[in-house]
Design an enzyme around this catalytic site. Structure first.
Site, PDB file in Angstrom:
ATOM      1  N   GLY A 252       2.745   2.323  10.748  1.00  0.00           N
ATOM      2  CA  GLY A 252       3.732   3.387  10.585  1.00  0.00           C
ATOM      3  C   GLY A 252       4.458   3.762  11.861  1.00  0.00           C
TER       4      GLY A 252
ATOM      5  N   HIS B 111      -9.548   1.372   4.815  1.00  0.00           N
ATOM      6  CA  HIS B 111      -8.271   1.552   5.514  1.00  0.00           C
ATOM      7  C   HIS B 111      -8.477   2.510   6.687  1.00  0.00           C
ATOM      8  CE1 HIS B 111      -4.153   2.635   6.427  1.00  0.00           C
ATOM      9  NE2 HIS B 111      -3.797   1.524   5.789  1.00  0.00           N
TER      10      HIS B 111
ATOM     11  N   LYS C 239       0.177   4.271  -0.270  1.00  0.00           N
ATOM     12  CA  LYS C 239      -0.404   5.500   0.305  1.00  0.00           C
ATOM     13  C   LYS C 239      -0.111   6.675  -0.631  1.00  0.00           C
ATOM     14  CE  LYS C 239      -0.105   3.276   4.739  1.00  0.00           C
ATOM     15  NZ  LYS C 239      -0.021   3.364   6.191  1.00  0.00           N
TER      16      LYS C 239
ATOM     17  N   GLU D 297      -6.819   4.860   7.796  1.00  0.00           N
ATOM     18  CA  GLU D 297      -6.564   6.278   7.501  1.00  0.00           C
ATOM     19  C   GLU D 297      -7.775   6.905   6.812  1.00  0.00           C
ATOM     20  OE1 GLU D 297      -2.826   5.585   5.530  1.00  0.00           O
ATOM     21  OE2 GLU D 297      -1.971   5.005   7.456  1.00  0.00           O
TER      22      GLU D 297
ATOM     23  N   SER E  22       3.576  -2.106  10.198  1.00  0.00           N
ATOM     24  CA  SER E  22       5.027  -2.200  10.372  1.00  0.00           C
ATOM     25  C   SER E  22       5.597  -3.568   9.967  1.00  0.00           C
ATOM     26  CB  SER E  22       5.428  -1.843  11.809  1.00  0.00           C
ATOM     27  OG  SER E  22       5.039  -0.516  12.109  1.00  0.00           O
TER      28      SER E  22
ATOM     29  N   GLY F  99       2.919  -1.031   4.144  1.00  0.00           N
ATOM     30  CA  GLY F  99       3.111   0.361   3.740  1.00  0.00           C
ATOM     31  C   GLY F  99       4.577   0.639   3.444  1.00  0.00           C
ATOM     32  N   GLY F 100       5.269   1.208   4.408  1.00  0.00           N
ATOM     33  CA  GLY F 100       6.641   1.696   4.221  1.00  0.00           C
ATOM     34  C   GLY F 100       7.581   0.709   3.550  1.00  0.00           C
TER      35      GLY F 100
ATOM     36  N   GLU G 126      -5.296  -4.773  10.557  1.00  0.00           N
ATOM     37  CA  GLU G 126      -4.264  -3.759  10.774  1.00  0.00           C
ATOM     38  C   GLU G 126      -4.545  -3.011  12.077  1.00  0.00           C
ATOM     39  OE1 GLU G 126      -2.304  -2.604   6.760  1.00  0.00           O
ATOM     40  OE2 GLU G 126      -3.912  -1.199   7.172  1.00  0.00           O
TER      41      GLU G 126
ATOM     42  N   ASN H 179       0.880  -1.171   0.000  1.00  0.00           N
ATOM     43  CA  ASN H 179       0.000   0.000   0.000  1.00  0.00           C
ATOM     44  C   ASN H 179       0.913   1.215   0.000  1.00  0.00           C
ATOM     45  OD1 ASN H 179      -1.747   2.086   0.432  1.00  0.00           O
ATOM     46  ND2 ASN H 179      -2.342   1.462   2.513  1.00  0.00           N
TER      47      ASN H 179
HETATM   48  P1  13P Z   1       3.190   0.386   7.519  1.00  0.00           P
HETATM   49  O1  13P Z   1       3.606  -0.932   6.933  1.00  0.00           O
HETATM   50  O2  13P Z   1       3.973   1.551   6.982  1.00  0.00           O
HETATM   51  O3  13P Z   1       3.110   0.351   9.010  1.00  0.00           O
HETATM   52  O4  13P Z   1       1.674   0.653   7.001  1.00  0.00           O
HETATM   53  C1  13P Z   1       0.732  -0.328   7.202  1.00  0.00           C
HETATM   54  C2  13P Z   1      -0.477   0.007   6.432  1.00  0.00           C
HETATM   55  O5  13P Z   1      -1.243   0.881   6.795  1.00  0.00           O
HETATM   56  C3  13P Z   1      -0.732  -0.749   5.193  1.00  0.00           C
HETATM   57  O6  13P Z   1      -2.019  -0.521   4.728  1.00  0.00           O
END
Ligand code: 13P
Length: 254
Positions: A173, A95, A11, A97, A213, A234-235, A167, A9
């Site tokens: 994050g 999600h 983002k 967010e 994470s 994500g990251g 999640e 993802n």
């Molecule tokens: P991170 O892997 O950066 O913690 O993000 C997780 C996420 O929100 C994936 O949708």
């Protein structure tokens, strides 16, 4: 046997040229499609270019959100039929967010899940608890109610094809990951919720990812767990070498 699914993802990261460079860098190294489903969910702006760039490879492209209507006066939105038209295959829905910043309620998530299936898109439905909810021992209640709401009105066949991403919000994050044991326990409860809604066959087939994470260093331990069928990342999905390591872990997981 459930096939692992690893989804990045992105983002709101990368420019178009960086996104295309990424796909060019990874596409010939994506593991075989019968071992793992490999997905990148990119900003809407990049989707047509990435679908073209990934054509003929084992990399699938997904969106990060969509509206539930096919068309209409919804400034700034993208529709399920628009995603289907350009051969996008997955869409992340609910999600945390978007639940937090864009008022994506359980009811809207449910409408979007129905719209996804009407347009040949596989929904990746995100659920998860806040730190306060976890500390008050409300994780299972919260997550089960989000799952129940999202799946309302779907057929058993549709539920079996759905992907759920657990999640925990406090792990996104932050560098804090749920322990593999704790993540597996919640994923087991999610499977149990699905069983109550749709029966044991759908519960056996539905794939449940963990997200929060996840990185190459911790993904193997998570994927070894019985109820964790993949990761939403994500990251650690932003760099080709890290993303490919996650896919390799997925391909070797089950
Ligand atoms: P991170 O892997 O950066 O913690 O993000 C997780 C996420 O929100 C994936 O949708």
């Amino acid at each position: 046997m459930r096939k692992p699914i690893i989804a990045g993802n992105w983002k709101m990261y990368k420019t178009l040229s960086e996104a295309v460079d990424f796909v060019q860098a990874v596409k010939s190294s994506i593991p075989a499609a019968d071992r793992v489903d490999s997905v990148i969910c990119a900003p809407a702006l990049f989707l047509p270019s990435l679908v073209k760039e990934a054509e003929g490879s084992n990399l699938a492209i997904g969106a990060q959100t969509m509206h539930y209507e096919n068309e209409g006066a919804f400034t700034g939105e993208i529709s399920p039929s628009q995603l289907e038209d350009i051969d996008v295959q997955y869409v992340i829905l609910g999600h945390s967010e978007r639940r937090q910043y864009d008022n994506e309620t359980d009811e809207k998530v449910n409408k979007k899940v129905h719209a996804a299936f009407a347009h040949n898109l596989i929904p990746i439905i995100c659920v998860g608890e806040t730190l306060e909810e976890r500390e008050a021992s409300n994780t299972v209640v919260k997550v089960s109610s989000q799952v129940g709401a999202a799946l309302k009105g779907l057929s058993i066949e549709q539920i079996a094809q759905t992907v759920i991403a657990y999640e925990p919000i406090w792990a996104i994050g932050t560098g804090k990951t749920a322990t593999a044991h704790d993540a597996n326990e919640v994923c087991k409860e999610i499977r149990h919720t699905v069983e109550k809604i749709a029966g044991d066959v759908a519960a056996e087939l539905i794939r449940i990812q963990y997200g929060g994470s996840v990185k190459p260093e911790n993904v193997v331990e998570l994927l070894l767990k019985e109820h964790i069928d993949g990761a939403l990342v994500g990251g650690a999905s932003l760099k080709p070498d890290s993303y490919l390591k996650l896919l390799e872990a997925g391909a070797n997981a089950k």
